[in-house]
Design an enzyme around this catalytic site. Structure first.
Site, PDB file in Angstrom:
ATOM      1  N   GLU A   1       0.830  -1.204   0.000  1.00 53.01           N
ATOM      2  CA  GLU A   1       0.000   0.000   0.000  1.00 53.01           C
ATOM      3  C   GLU A   1       0.868   1.260   0.000  1.00 53.01           C
ATOM      4  O   GLU A   1       2.098   1.198   0.010  1.00 53.01           O
ATOM      5  CB  GLU A   1      -0.954  -0.052   1.200  1.00 53.01           C
ATOM      6  CG  GLU A   1      -1.897  -1.255   1.081  1.00 53.01           C
ATOM      7  CD  GLU A   1      -2.933  -1.339   2.184  1.00 53.01           C
ATOM      8  OE1 GLU A   1      -2.789  -0.651   3.220  1.00 53.01           O
ATOM      9  OE2 GLU A   1      -3.891  -2.114   1.996  1.00 53.01           O
TER      10      GLU A   1
ATOM     11  N   GLU B   1      -1.627 -10.167  -6.168  1.00 60.38           N
ATOM     12  CA  GLU B   1      -1.551 -10.910  -7.429  1.00 60.38           C
ATOM     13  C   GLU B   1      -0.799 -10.101  -8.487  1.00 60.38           C
ATOM     14  O   GLU B   1      -0.016 -10.646  -9.275  1.00 60.38           O
ATOM     15  CB  GLU B   1      -2.961 -11.236  -7.942  1.00 60.38           C
ATOM     16  CG  GLU B   1      -3.833 -11.998  -6.946  1.00 60.38           C
ATOM     17  CD  GLU B   1      -4.687 -11.082  -6.085  1.00 60.38           C
ATOM     18  OE1 GLU B   1      -4.152 -10.075  -5.581  1.00 60.38           O
ATOM     19  OE2 GLU B   1      -5.870 -11.375  -5.910  1.00 60.38           O
TER      20      GLU B   1
HETATM   21  N1  THU Z   1      -6.013  -6.714  -2.324  1.00 60.77           N
HETATM   22  C1  THU Z   1      -5.163  -7.597  -2.933  1.00 60.77           C
HETATM   23  O1  THU Z   1      -3.962  -7.617  -2.660  1.00 60.77           O
HETATM   24  N2  THU Z   1      -5.677  -8.457  -3.848  1.00 60.77           N
HETATM   25  C2  THU Z   1      -6.991  -8.520  -4.188  1.00 60.77           C
HETATM   26  O2  THU Z   1      -7.337  -9.250  -5.102  1.00 60.77           O
HETATM   27  C3  THU Z   1      -7.987  -7.722  -3.447  1.00 60.77           C
HETATM   28  C4  THU Z   1      -7.428  -6.635  -2.617  1.00 60.77           C
HETATM   29  C5  THU Z   1      -5.459  -5.767  -1.362  1.00 60.77           C
HETATM   30  C6  THU Z   1      -5.464  -4.328  -1.836  1.00 60.77           C
HETATM   31  C7  THU Z   1      -5.427  -3.584  -0.521  1.00 60.77           C
HETATM   32  O3  THU Z   1      -4.082  -3.451  -0.104  1.00 60.77           O
HETATM   33  C8  THU Z   1      -6.138  -4.498   0.447  1.00 60.77           C
HETATM   34  O4  THU Z   1      -6.210  -5.768  -0.169  1.00 60.77           O
HETATM   35  C9  THU Z   1      -7.551  -4.038   0.803  1.00 60.77           C
HETATM   36  O5  THU Z   1      -8.309  -3.817  -0.341  1.00 60.77           O
END
Ligand code: THU
Length: 138
Positions: free
Chosen positions: A44, A55
């Site tokens: 993030e 992914e």
């Molecule tokens: N997130 C992922 O890493 N992969 C996904 O397919 C769905 C969401 C992460 C993005 C963000 O850092 C956190 O999950 C909350 O949305």
């Protein structure tokens, strides 16, 4: 590597999640036809919208190392105490990113979506039907 080991690799990758804003640690592991495995986790940013999903990070790592196909399976893990009983599934953008690598090698990878009660096994083509991909530009 078995499906269960792939899931364990995704869980392990999630330990490196940088998710101070959502506190939602995601792990991903890609298995390729040659047996290799590439992992990713979400990263993030203080500018919230710039978050990178697990992914997408995994696909980026693989493609940066020259991988252009052979994607056979993808495991995705998230926090088991959030989202109810539903297994986590790749977000829309990640489905598209995974599709690019899959289509390059002509595979339809199995996506292992891990939840607290079950692992949902679903093909990428079911998660992203009628996908727009490299062949669409030919
Ligand atoms: N997130 C992922 O890493 N992969 C996904 O397919 C769905 C969401 C992460 C993005 C963000 O850092 C956190 O999950 C909350 O949305």
């Amino acid at each position: 590597m078995t499906d269960e080991e792939l899931i364990a690799a995704a869980r392990s990758a999630a330990e490196n999640s940088y998710s101070p804003y959502s506190s939602f640690a995601v792990g991903s592991a890609l298995r390729f036809a040659d047996g290799s495995v590439v992992t990713g986790t979400n990263i993030e940013n203080a500018s919230y919208g710039l978050a990178l999903c697990a992914e997408t990070v995994a696909v980026s790592k693989a493609m940066a190392d020259g991988v252009r196909g052979g994607l056979e399976a993808v495991a995705v893990t998230g926090p088991l105490d959030k989202g109810g009983d539903a297994p986590i599934t790749p977000c829309g953008r990640c489905r598209q990113v995974l599709n690019e690598l899959a289509q390059l090698g002509g595979t339809d990878p199995l996506v292992l979506c891990v939840g607290p009660k079950e692992v949902r096994r679903i093909r990428l083509s079911e998660l992203l039907p009628d996908a727009f991909g490299p062949a669409s530009l030919d």
